[in-house]
Design an enzyme around this catalytic site. Structure first.
Site, PDB file in Angstrom:
ATOM      1  N   HIS A 379       0.806  -1.224   0.000  1.00  0.00           N
ATOM      2  CA  HIS A 379       0.000   0.000   0.000  1.00  0.00           C
ATOM      3  C   HIS A 379       0.835   1.268   0.000  1.00  0.00           C
ATOM      4  O   HIS A 379       0.302   2.341   0.274  1.00  0.00           O
ATOM      5  CB  HIS A 379      -0.905   0.050   1.227  1.00  0.00           C
ATOM      6  CG  HIS A 379      -1.957  -1.013   1.269  1.00  0.00           C
ATOM      7  ND1 HIS A 379      -3.233  -0.814   0.811  1.00  0.00           N
ATOM      8  CD2 HIS A 379      -1.904  -2.285   1.710  1.00  0.00           C
ATOM      9  CE1 HIS A 379      -3.938  -1.914   0.982  1.00  0.00           C
ATOM     10  NE2 HIS A 379      -3.148  -2.839   1.525  1.00  0.00           N
ATOM     11  N   LYS A 570      -8.731  13.738   4.791  1.00  0.00           N
ATOM     12  CA  LYS A 570      -7.821  12.586   4.736  1.00  0.00           C
ATOM     13  C   LYS A 570      -6.804  12.794   5.842  1.00  0.00           C
ATOM     14  O   LYS A 570      -6.750  13.879   6.439  1.00  0.00           O
ATOM     15  CB  LYS A 570      -7.121  12.508   3.382  1.00  0.00           C
ATOM     16  CG  LYS A 570      -6.507  13.851   2.926  1.00  0.00           C
ATOM     17  CD  LYS A 570      -5.814  13.738   1.581  1.00  0.00           C
ATOM     18  CE  LYS A 570      -6.767  13.785   0.416  1.00  0.00           C
ATOM     19  NZ  LYS A 570      -6.715  12.624  -0.450  1.00  0.00           N
ATOM     20  N   ARG A 571      -5.986  11.769   6.152  1.00  0.00           N
ATOM     21  CA  ARG A 571      -4.925  11.967   7.130  1.00  0.00           C
ATOM     22  C   ARG A 571      -4.056  13.154   6.714  1.00  0.00           C
ATOM     23  O   ARG A 571      -3.899  13.433   5.531  1.00  0.00           O
ATOM     24  CB  ARG A 571      -4.070  10.702   7.237  1.00  0.00           C
ATOM     25  CG  ARG A 571      -4.776   9.554   7.942  1.00  0.00           C
ATOM     26  CD  ARG A 571      -5.038   9.866   9.403  1.00  0.00           C
ATOM     27  NE  ARG A 571      -3.795   9.893  10.146  1.00  0.00           N
ATOM     28  CZ  ARG A 571      -3.482   9.011  11.097  1.00  0.00           C
ATOM     29  NH1 ARG A 571      -4.314   8.043  11.431  1.00  0.00           N
ATOM     30  NH2 ARG A 571      -2.331   9.107  11.751  1.00  0.00           N
ATOM     31  N   LYS A 576       0.472  14.638   1.083  1.00  0.00           N
ATOM     32  CA  LYS A 576      -0.910  14.883   0.640  1.00  0.00           C
ATOM     33  C   LYS A 576      -1.167  16.369   0.395  1.00  0.00           C
ATOM     34  O   LYS A 576      -2.185  16.750  -0.182  1.00  0.00           O
ATOM     35  CB  LYS A 576      -1.901  14.327   1.665  1.00  0.00           C
ATOM     36  CG  LYS A 576      -1.858  12.799   1.810  1.00  0.00           C
ATOM     37  CD  LYS A 576      -2.814  12.319   2.901  1.00  0.00           C
ATOM     38  CE  LYS A 576      -2.653  10.847   3.260  1.00  0.00           C
ATOM     39  NZ  LYS A 576      -3.297   9.931   2.316  1.00  0.00           N
ATOM     40  N   THR A 678      -8.731   6.455  -1.646  1.00  0.00           N
ATOM     41  CA  THR A 678     -10.072   5.895  -1.798  1.00  0.00           C
ATOM     42  C   THR A 678     -11.120   6.971  -1.536  1.00  0.00           C
ATOM     43  O   THR A 678     -12.243   6.876  -2.034  1.00  0.00           O
ATOM     44  CB  THR A 678     -10.292   4.704  -0.845  1.00  0.00           C
ATOM     45  OG1 THR A 678      -9.754   5.047   0.440  1.00  0.00           O
ATOM     46  CG2 THR A 678      -9.598   3.458  -1.345  1.00  0.00           C
ATOM     47  N   LYS A 682     -14.951   8.123  -3.199  1.00  0.00           N
ATOM     48  CA  LYS A 682     -16.178   8.422  -2.441  1.00  0.00           C
ATOM     49  C   LYS A 682     -16.743   9.775  -2.844  1.00  0.00           C
ATOM     50  O   LYS A 682     -17.965   9.938  -2.983  1.00  0.00           O
ATOM     51  CB  LYS A 682     -15.889   8.365  -0.930  1.00  0.00           C
ATOM     52  CG  LYS A 682     -15.500   6.973  -0.457  1.00  0.00           C
ATOM     53  CD  LYS A 682     -14.819   6.970   0.921  1.00  0.00           C
ATOM     54  CE  LYS A 682     -14.109   5.641   1.165  1.00  0.00           C
ATOM     55  NZ  LYS A 682     -13.214   5.672   2.330  1.00  0.00           N
TER      56      LYS A 682
HETATM   57  C1  26Q Z   1       3.111   0.101  10.551  1.00  0.00           C
HETATM   58  C2  26Q Z   1       3.998  -0.313  11.534  1.00  0.00           C
HETATM   59  C3  26Q Z   1       3.936   0.252  12.800  1.00  0.00           C
HETATM   60  C4  26Q Z   1       2.962   1.208  13.092  1.00  0.00           C
HETATM   61  C5  26Q Z   1       2.076   1.605  12.111  1.00  0.00           C
HETATM   62  C6  26Q Z   1       2.150   1.067  10.834  1.00  0.00           C
HETATM   63  C7  26Q Z   1       1.215   1.505   9.781  1.00  0.00           C
HETATM   64  C8  26Q Z   1      -0.135   1.624  10.053  1.00  0.00           C
HETATM   65  C9  26Q Z   1      -1.016   2.032   9.078  1.00  0.00           C
HETATM   66  C10 26Q Z   1       1.658   1.774   8.507  1.00  0.00           C
HETATM   67  C11 26Q Z   1       0.762   2.180   7.510  1.00  0.00           C
HETATM   68  C12 26Q Z   1      -0.590   2.308   7.789  1.00  0.00           C
HETATM   69  C13 26Q Z   1      -1.587   2.737   6.816  1.00  0.00           C
HETATM   70  C14 26Q Z   1      -1.349   2.952   5.546  1.00  0.00           C
HETATM   71  C15 26Q Z   1      -2.401   3.395   4.628  1.00  0.00           C
HETATM   72  O1  26Q Z   1      -3.526   3.668   5.030  1.00  0.00           O
HETATM   73  N1  26Q Z   1      -2.108   3.466   3.326  1.00  0.00           N
HETATM   74  C16 26Q Z   1      -3.112   3.864   2.361  1.00  0.00           C
HETATM   75  O2  26Q Z   1      -3.760   2.694   1.893  1.00  0.00           O
HETATM   76  C17 26Q Z   1      -4.866   3.012   1.089  1.00  0.00           C
HETATM   77  C18 26Q Z   1      -5.572   1.722   0.721  1.00  0.00           C
HETATM   78  O3  26Q Z   1      -4.818   0.995  -0.208  1.00  0.00           O
HETATM   79  C19 26Q Z   1      -4.434   3.787  -0.143  1.00  0.00           C
HETATM   80  O4  26Q Z   1      -5.579   4.191  -0.837  1.00  0.00           O
HETATM   81  C20 26Q Z   1      -3.613   5.014   0.254  1.00  0.00           C
HETATM   82  O5  26Q Z   1      -3.086   5.626  -0.900  1.00  0.00           O
HETATM   83  C21 26Q Z   1      -2.495   4.605   1.194  1.00  0.00           C
HETATM   84  O6  26Q Z   1      -1.801   5.750   1.662  1.00  0.00           O
END
Ligand code: 26Q
Length: 840
Positions: A379, A570-571, A576, A678, A682
């Site tokens: 991702h 979004k975050r 971004k 995503t 929406k």
């Molecule tokens: C990993 C290790 C330790 C702590 C936290 C994490 C961690 C947690 C969440 C790393 C990444 C995430 C989330 C990533 C994320 O949301 N990525 C998004 O995924 C979406 C679905 O595929 C995409 O549409 C977005 O582009 C992408 O940024």
């Protein structure tokens, strides 16, 4: 489970599809069901019951109807031991509030409304009352939830496996313009949707050491002597498909101490020590890590990952051996496991361990089973987001898994050397262990080697993944790679959240479109119908009024529903580029200050999103948004023509009222950085036009809706790379562009931060001298594009046409299409309907 009933007893069991007070779908049955729960389960009288009591009673009544389907689905699975089941392994599931979604999927929204109105209760009030389980950070967690909705809707047997965090993503408040984090208490009023299954608990081991021993048969075997054992207790939430009988499960694991109490310590008066073990064990499922995209190598995070993965794999193996009468050698025939990013990648080593140590398989057989079971979805393209764990930490927590990873690596690198003799650099890059200095386990490499399929989440992302991140893997295993572009569920993000548009659409093209989203194409001819366009605008107008009311309640800011609603939710991340949006706002502001009578299109700018608590630059962007809002909103010279709102605590619930109210969707990441996005889908599905870069799924959205219906600006991913290689000098742009300079100087001047004139200086200096996300490079293109937006907005009829065409052409972004792609290209599974009438 294995008990068999005699024929007479079996004949007496009431048919599960009986319609009774527990299962009837008409208003009368629902009315009685809600009353029953109030009286006999909650001990409340309708006259004195609280809103929460009613919410619980209605939810329990709905849950009965879900379980009815769930039991049926389980039965279908038992009848089909040959069917393959999907296990979606994810550290996050952002499922959103459940009551409304379940009523929609059951088809009893109106029936429940009527039932409750007999009790003087508004269904809307109950739906608004529900606290959502915030068990995810953002896109990745929400995607997992959309996929569970589509899996059930397509009647694919599936389970979601994850962690039942006691505290999900923090609640965001804004104080003095800054983000403040409060603990999330989603469980404090009870969770009517889940059911604990303590009898299905499993034990998970940590730490300790490994021993080698010789089996009676003469085989050398390994025994893992752990230092700690923690129990995982599954909590199941039913996931019903839309208007089908298939009901899958989301199975989340809660950590529980194996022993609640150390009597030896207690008896000698060491009270704290007596419960210490319980506390540390149960910490594992306490809290979600709130940082997306930049993982930190914390021991507890690795414990969480291994905890839920081990619970899941053990649970799958148990079901396979017992329920399906399977053997360890045929595990992959029953299960397709999908790794949602690398967070569950340790599953590769865990399945190997179970097959080798617990079931005595030979290495080659175990490896074949493992590879055939696993698929890996990436991702991210951000290098800092690729997960690694220090070998020392990993070995301390999971000594046996580290051994297994070494052996996987030894065999794998032998293969690499055969294919690429003498290419030691390639071997070093592909190794599961990073040996540049301190040694690290590379989770992405583990996921790649242990999976038969690797996919990115949008066409561009998969291309860049192959070119930039995993070229060595493509050279060696080209057949493993595929793209599956993300999708969103139209049930939650249109039917539930935008009832006005749903009614208007159904009136014209019938009611099949929520499961056949391509059917929205039927709206295209209606763009020429002035009456349809008028009604289209009336729906949007109503949604904007609803948002305006909520904004007033939450922030006190009054916004004009006639203005253009320009929204970025979004975050918060530098890539971004929420601050690029701010540069545009301040450009308009300065134009108006210079020329107060300038005729501009009134706009309401809405922002929402959380920053990782340790990500200072993101928190400063939030502060800047609020400072810009303070500067502009009450400036009498602006006369309300620009309004800026930061909506606190953006989450799934907030999204459900924000997306339907948007005119313009901001998708302005630096090209090559957003894997997919995503939210972009929406917005468009709800009739917003997009202003965006050629990034992630924006590219495919633009191709589908037509370039003439999408506002494109900015450098392409390739151009960004070239500019970087040539030596990017943002300072030169600052010098040349007077408007841009004016805006940056304003931010740096201290006028936006009366308390601290130097507050935003680092942000501005960062942009002028480094600008790693190319805001300055894209600034003019963005401003010009926004001019086109404003010009088109004045042409109401043309804008409306484009809005309709956006919705009409969103078919491919249904998560149903994504799931069909996964079924065909990754999982090799077919729907197992409880009703076999709809093969699509
Ligand atoms: C990993 C290790 C330790 C702590 C936290 C994490 C961690 C947690 C969440 C790393 C990444 C995430 C989330 C990533 C994320 O949301 N990525 C998004 O995924 C979406 C679905 O595929 C995409 O549409 C977005 O582009 C992408 O940024």
């Amino acid at each position: 489970m294995t008990r068999t009933l005699d024929a007479a007893a079996a004949a007496e069991i009431p048919p599960i599809n009986d319609r009774t007070v527990r299962t009837g779908l008409d208003p009368d049955s629902l009315y009685h069901a809600v009353c029953d729960y109030l009286f006999y389960f909650q001990g409340r009288h309708p006259a004195t019951a609280s809103l929460n009591d009613y919410y619980l009673a209605a939810s329990y009544a709905v849950r009965d109807r879900l379980f009815q389907h769930g039991v049926q689905s389980l039965d279908v699975l038992i009848q089909h031991p040959e069917a393959r089941v999907v296990a979606y392994l994810s550290a996050e599931f952002l499922i959103g509030p459940q009551l409304g979604a379940n009523l929609i999927n059951l088809g009893i929204y109106d029936a429940m409304r009527q039932a409750l109105s007999r009790l003087g209760i508004s269904l809307d009030a109950l739906i608004d009352h529900e606290d959502e389980p915030g068990l995810g950070n953002g896109g990745l967690g929400r995607l997992a939830a959309c996929y569970l909705d589509s899996l059930a809707t397509l009647e694919v047997p599936a389970l979601g496996y994850g962690i039942r965090y006691e505290f999900g993503i923090f609640e965001q408040q804004i104080r003095d313009g800054w983000q403040i984090e409060l603990t999330d208490k989603w469980l404090h009023l009870g969770n009517p949707w889940e059911i604990a299954r303590p009898e299905r608990a499993v034990d998970v081991q940590f730490g300790g050491y490994t021993e080698y021993y010789v089996e009676e048969s003469g085989h050398l075997r390994v025994r893992w002597i752990p230092a700690e054992v923690v129990r995982g207790v599954p909590h199941d939430t039913p996931m019903l498909g839309y208007r089908v009988d298939t009901c899958n499960l989301l199975r989340l694991w809660r950590a529980q101490a194996v022993q609640s109490f150390d009597f030896a310590a207690f008896n000698v008066g060491r009270y704290h020590e007596a419960v210490e073990h319980k506390v540390t064990s149960e910490t594992i499922s306490k809290v979600l890590y709130p940082n997306d995209e930049s993982p930190q190598g914390k021991m507890l995070r690795l414990k969480q990952q291994y905890f839920f993965v081990s619970c899941a794999i053990q649970d799958m193996m148990r079901a396979h051996l017992k329920l399906a009468n399977g053997t360890p050698e045929t595990f992959h025939k029953r299960w397709a496991a999908q790794l949602n990013d690398t967070h569950p990648a340790v599953a590769v080593a865990e399945l190997m361990r179970l097959l080798l140590d617990d079931h005595g398989l030979e290495w080659e057989t175990a490896w074949e089973v493992t590879q055939k079971t696993m698929g890996y979805t990436n991702h991210t393209l951000l290098p800092e987001a690729l997960e690694t764990w220090s070998v020392e930490l990993f070995g301390t927590l999971l000594p046996r898994h580290l051994d297994i990873i070494y052996e996987i690596n030894r065999r794998f690198l032998e293969g690499v050397r055969k294919v690429f003799p003498g290419d030691t650099e390639r071997v070093a890059r592909m190794s599961l262990i990073d040996e540049h200095g301190a040694r690290y386990v590379r989770m992405a490499n583990l996921a790649c080697v242990g999976s038969h399929a690797i996919n990115g989440v949008a066409a561009l992302h998969t291309e860049l993944l192959k070119r930039q991140i995993l070229p060595d893997w493509v050279a060696m295993f080209p057949e493993k790679f595929c793209n599956v572009t993300n999708g969103v569920t139209p049930r939650r993000f249109l039917v539930l959240s935008n009832p006005g548009l749903t009614r208007l659409i159904s009136e014209h093209i019938g009611e099949n479109w929520p499961t056949h989203l391509e059917a929205l194409r039927g709206l295209e001819p209606l763009v020429d119908d002035p009456e349809f366009r008028r009604r289209w605008r009336a729906v949007k107008r109503e949604n904007k009024e609803r948002l305006a009311t909520i904004v007033k309640d939450r922030t006190g800011i009054v916004v004009d529903p006639d203005s253009l609603f320009d929204i970025q939710v979004k975050r918060i991340h530098e890539y971004k580029r929420q601050h690029l949006n701010l540069l545009h706002i301040l450009t308009l502001y300065q134009r108006l200050k210079a020329n107060p009578n300038l005729d501009i299109v009134p706009r309401t700018f809405v922002f929402g999103g959380k920053a990782a608590p340790g990500y200072y630059a993101a928190k400063l962007i939030i502060k800047l948004i609020n400072s810009v809002a303070d500067l502009i909103n009450d400036d009498s010279e602006i006369r309300g023509r620009l309004k800026i709102v930061f909506v606190p605590d953006f989450n799934v619930t907030a999204g459900q009222w924000i997306y339907p109210a948007a005119d313009l969707s901001e998708q302005i990441s630096t090209a090559g950085k957003e894997a997919s996005g995503t939210g972009n889908m929406k917005f468009s599905l709800n009739g917003a036009l997009t202003i965006g870069t050629l990034d992630g799924a924006n590219i495919e959205i633009r191709a589908e809706v037509g370039p003439e219906n999408f506002f494109l600006f900015g450098l392409t991913a390739d151009e960004v790379r070239e500019l970087k290689a040539r030596g990017y000098q943002p300072h030169a742009i600052y010098e040349e562009n007077a408007a841009l300079r004016g805006v940056l100087d304003l931010i740096a001047s201290g006028k936006l931060s009366s308390g601290d004139p130097n507050l935003f200086r680092p942000l501005v200096d960062g942009l002028i001298w480094h600008d790693p996300f190319f805001l300055l490079a894209d600034y003019q293109s963005y401003i010009d594009c926004q001019e086109e937006v404003s010009a088109l907005w004045r042409d109401t009829e043309t804008w409306t046409r484009k809005s309709i065409l956006n919705v009409a052409r969103m078919g491919m972004f249904s998560s149903d299409r994504s799931i069909r792609d996964y079924c065909a290209d990754v999982w090799n599974v077919r729907p197992l309907g409880t009703r076999a009438d709809d093969p699509s």
